[in-house]
Design a protein around this motif. Structure first.
Motif, PDB file in Angstrom:
ATOM      1  N   ARG A 198      27.835 -11.629  44.233  1.00 36.85           N
ATOM      2  CA  ARG A 198      26.886 -12.586  44.942  1.00 36.85           C
ATOM      3  C   ARG A 198      26.422 -13.543  44.055  1.00 36.85           C
ATOM      4  N   THR A 199      26.539 -13.410  42.827  1.00 34.48           N
ATOM      5  CA  THR A 199      26.311 -14.361  41.566  1.00 34.48           C
ATOM      6  C   THR A 199      27.416 -15.563  41.489  1.00 34.48           C
ATOM      7  N   SER A 200      28.748 -14.993  41.805  1.00 33.89           N
ATOM      8  CA  SER A 200      29.817 -15.764  41.680  1.00 33.89           C
ATOM      9  C   SER A 200      29.534 -17.192  42.440  1.00 33.89           C
ATOM     10  N   GLY A 201      29.915 -18.364  41.344  1.00 36.43           N
ATOM     11  CA  GLY A 201      29.682 -19.628  41.964  1.00 36.43           C
ATOM     12  C   GLY A 201      28.327 -20.276  42.078  1.00 36.43           C
ATOM     13  N   ARG A 202      27.413 -19.275  41.465  1.00 36.57           N
ATOM     14  CA  ARG A 202      25.771 -19.777  41.725  1.00 36.57           C
ATOM     15  C   ARG A 202      25.582 -19.791  39.960  1.00 36.57           C
ATOM     16  N   GLU A 203      25.256 -18.221  39.798  1.00 35.11           N
ATOM     17  CA  GLU A 203      24.780 -18.264  38.183  1.00 35.11           C
ATOM     18  C   GLU A 203      26.107 -17.825  37.176  1.00 35.11           C
ATOM     19  N   THR A 204      26.909 -17.293  37.973  1.00 35.47           N
ATOM     20  CA  THR A 204      28.215 -16.940  37.169  1.00 35.47           C
ATOM     21  C   THR A 204      29.561 -17.789  37.751  1.00 35.47           C
ATOM     22  N   TYR A 205      30.543 -17.741  36.738  1.00 40.89           N
ATOM     23  CA  TYR A 205      31.630 -18.505  37.172  1.00 40.89           C
ATOM     24  C   TYR A 205      32.154 -18.123  38.572  1.00 40.89           C
ATOM     25  N   GLY A 206      32.432 -19.277  39.217  1.00 40.21           N
ATOM     26  CA  GLY A 206      32.960 -18.965  40.667  1.00 40.21           C
ATOM     27  C   GLY A 206      34.057 -17.990  41.193  1.00 40.21           C
ATOM     28  N   ALA A 207      35.233 -18.045  40.235  1.00 40.55           N
ATOM     29  CA  ALA A 207      36.295 -17.262  40.350  1.00 40.55           C
ATOM     30  C   ALA A 207      35.988 -15.967  40.178  1.00 40.55           C
ATOM     31  N   GLY A 208      35.049 -15.509  39.465  1.00 40.32           N
ATOM     32  CA  GLY A 208      34.819 -14.243  39.137  1.00 40.32           C
ATOM     33  C   GLY A 208      34.845 -13.805  37.873  1.00 40.32           C
ATOM     34  N   ARG A 209      34.587 -12.632  37.413  1.00 35.99           N
ATOM     35  CA  ARG A 209      34.574 -12.139  36.094  1.00 35.99           C
ATOM     36  C   ARG A 209      35.314 -10.903  35.521  1.00 35.99           C
ATOM     37  N   PHE A 210      35.687 -10.954  34.388  1.00 35.86           N
ATOM     38  CA  PHE A 210      36.561  -9.711  33.789  1.00 35.86           C
ATOM     39  C   PHE A 210      35.481  -8.651  33.345  1.00 35.86           C
ATOM     40  N   LEU A 211      36.157  -7.488  33.529  1.00 32.73           N
ATOM     41  CA  LEU A 211      35.284  -6.149  32.937  1.00 32.73           C
ATOM     42  C   LEU A 211      36.520  -5.161  32.342  1.00 32.73           C
ATOM     43  N   LYS A 212      35.923  -4.660  31.133  1.00 36.32           N
ATOM     44  CA  LYS A 212      36.815  -3.700  30.561  1.00 36.32           C
ATOM     45  C   LYS A 212      36.105  -2.522  30.542  1.00 36.32           C
ATOM     46  N   ALA A 213      36.762  -1.428  30.644  1.00 34.73           N
ATOM     47  CA  ALA A 213      35.841  -0.137  30.289  1.00 34.73           C
ATOM     48  C   ALA A 213      36.826   1.024  29.519  1.00 34.73           C
ATOM     49  N   LYS A 214      36.336   2.008  29.099  1.00 38.75           N
ATOM     50  CA  LYS A 214      37.242   2.734  28.384  1.00 38.75           C
ATOM     51  C   LYS A 214      37.753   3.716  29.279  1.00 38.75           C
ATOM     52  N   PRO A 215      39.124   4.267  28.910  1.00 44.30           N
ATOM     53  CA  PRO A 215      39.574   5.038  29.821  1.00 44.30           C
ATOM     54  C   PRO A 215      38.740   6.442  30.611  1.00 44.30           C
ATOM     55  N   ALA A 216      39.127   6.892  31.852  1.00 46.31           N
ATOM     56  CA  ALA A 216      38.344   7.712  32.509  1.00 46.31           C
ATOM     57  C   ALA A 216      38.542   9.101  31.638  1.00 46.31           C
ATOM     58  N   VAL A 217      37.236   9.980  31.868  1.00 48.40           N
ATOM     59  CA  VAL A 217      37.363  11.298  31.110  1.00 48.40           C
ATOM     60  C   VAL A 217      36.882  12.295  32.275  1.00 48.40           C
ATOM     61  N   ASP A 218      37.619  12.986  32.506  1.00 46.70           N
ATOM     62  CA  ASP A 218      37.190  14.157  33.668  1.00 46.70           C
ATOM     63  C   ASP A 218      36.789  13.687  34.978  1.00 46.70           C
ATOM     64  N   GLY A 219      37.739  12.663  35.375  1.00 42.44           N
ATOM     65  CA  GLY A 219      37.267  12.117  36.818  1.00 42.44           C
ATOM     66  C   GLY A 219      36.181  11.067  36.714  1.00 42.44           C
ATOM     67  N   ARG A 220      35.779  10.515  35.690  1.00 42.24           N
ATOM     68  CA  ARG A 220      34.582   9.485  35.665  1.00 42.24           C
ATOM     69  C   ARG A 220      34.923   8.525  34.682  1.00 42.24           C
ATOM     70  N   ILE A 221      34.414   7.297  35.050  1.00 35.87           N
ATOM     71  CA  ILE A 221      34.705   6.089  34.108  1.00 35.87           C
ATOM     72  C   ILE A 221      33.397   5.323  34.091  1.00 35.87           C
ATOM     73  N   ARG A 222      32.731   4.904  32.908  1.00 35.20           N
ATOM     74  CA  ARG A 222      31.751   4.245  32.693  1.00 35.20           C
ATOM     75  C   ARG A 222      32.055   2.656  32.734  1.00 35.20           C
ATOM     76  N   LEU A 223      31.194   2.074  33.760  1.00 36.70           N
ATOM     77  CA  LEU A 223      31.392   0.528  33.980  1.00 36.70           C
ATOM     78  C   LEU A 223      30.097   0.050  33.392  1.00 36.70           C
ATOM     79  N   ASP A 224      30.234  -0.605  32.291  1.00 31.26           N
ATOM     80  CA  ASP A 224      29.043  -1.241  31.720  1.00 31.26           C
ATOM     81  C   ASP A 224      28.917  -3.023  32.184  1.00 31.26           C
ATOM     82  N   PHE A 225      28.304  -3.260  33.106  1.00 26.01           N
ATOM     83  CA  PHE A 225      28.402  -4.616  33.755  1.00 26.01           C
ATOM     84  C   PHE A 225      27.683  -5.507  32.885  1.00 26.01           C
ATOM     85  N   ASN A 226      26.933  -4.988  32.009  1.00 26.80           N
ATOM     86  CA  ASN A 226      26.116  -5.864  30.864  1.00 26.80           C
ATOM     87  C   ASN A 226      27.190  -6.672  30.030  1.00 26.80           C
ATOM     88  N   ARG A 227      28.429  -6.298  30.074  1.00 30.55           N
ATOM     89  CA  ARG A 227      29.499  -6.610  29.181  1.00 30.55           C
ATOM     90  C   ARG A 227      30.671  -7.359  30.038  1.00 30.55           C
TER      91      ARG A 227
END
Length: 260
Positions: free
Chosen positions: A193-222
């Motif tokens: 909901r920030t896209s086009g207002r506070e952030t780039y309108g087309a969206g943003r990218f996010l990279k995460a380290k590979p999942a471990v034991d069925g879980r993946i950490r998403l750090d949206f600060n990055r």
């Protein structure tokens, strides 16, 4: 190797964008439609350089490969960006390299002295918020989902997705589909909901380290701006509808305030 802190990540990101090979230094993207494409500053050139000789040389497309033949010189093959770092052709402060988009070739031209005219002033960020470091479930999709993901040029790229990240925000359960899963990282493209207002309108990218034991950490600060936020000469994937989050994600990079 230990992970970079958020400050270190931001510093590395700034250095990348401020450097001579930044997306901000791109000055042209030229599609090679014929077997021979002239390169130079002349009006008859397919790949138009902003300076230099009227005819620097020719790009030759043969049997799915691209060759560079400088004026009066011998042809040599060029590696595209399909399998990693592409070959570059340099002339004074200018350089160009070949991008491969599903068998279509284009020359991307860069002015490596761009920052001398207008140094990069940086990107604003939302304040760091540990609440936006999300431990998501990494669940298999059976069967895998095949999608056609558009980029900003309107072209569609087929993507097969075999997993999804599932998490909840304020009790609302959502899913993110990865655009690529590698041995070292998982790549997402999302809107919120920030896209086009506070952030780039087309969206943003996010990279995460590979999942471990069925879980993946998403750090949206990055979460970070795609190349298309900085230049019209990039081709970026757009988030599929499944990755349009129904809430604001006030974390990561804000909209870049420069202009192109």
């Amino acid at each position: 190797m230990p992970s970079k802190t958020l400050d270190q990540w931001r510093q590395a990101r700034h250095a990348e964008l401020a450097g001579p090979d930044s997306w901000l230094g791109l000055v042209g993207l030229f599609w090679l439609e014929d077997a021979i494409s002239k390169v130079g500053s002349g009006d008859n050139c397919v790949v138009r350089l902003p300076s230099g000789p009227a005819h620097l040389g020719d790009l030759l497309c043969r049997d799915g490969e691209v060759f560079w033949q400088p004026a009066g010189g011998e042809a040599r093959p060029l590696a595209t960006d399909r399998d990693g770092q592409p070959s570059t052709v340099d002339h004074e402060n200018l350089s160009f390299f070949i991008v491969d988009r599903d068998g279509r070739f284009a020359a991307r031209v860069r002015d490596r002295a761009w920052a001398m005219r207008q140094p990069f002033a940086g990107i604003e960020h939302f304040p760091e918020d540990p609440a936006w470091v999300v431990d998501a479930e990494w669940l298999p999709l059976a069967p895998p989902v095949s999608m056609e993901v558009p980029n900003v040029t309107g072209e569609l790229k087929p993507v097969t997705v075999a997993f999804k990240a599932v998490f909840a925000v304020d009790g609302q359960k959502v899913e993110l589909l990865p655009m690529a899963v590698g041995e070292r990282e998982v790549f997402f493209v999302f809107r919120d909901r920030t896209s086009g207002r506070e952030t780039y309108g087309a969206g943003r990218f996010l990279k995460a380290k590979p999942a471990v034991d069925g879980r993946i950490r998403l750090d949206f600060n990055r979460a970070f701006n795609p190349p298309c936020a900085f230049t019209p000469f990039a081709t970026c994937p757009l988030p599929p509808p499944e990755n349009w989050l129904p809430f604001a994600v006030p974390a990561g990079e804000r909209k870049w305030q420069g202009a192109h």
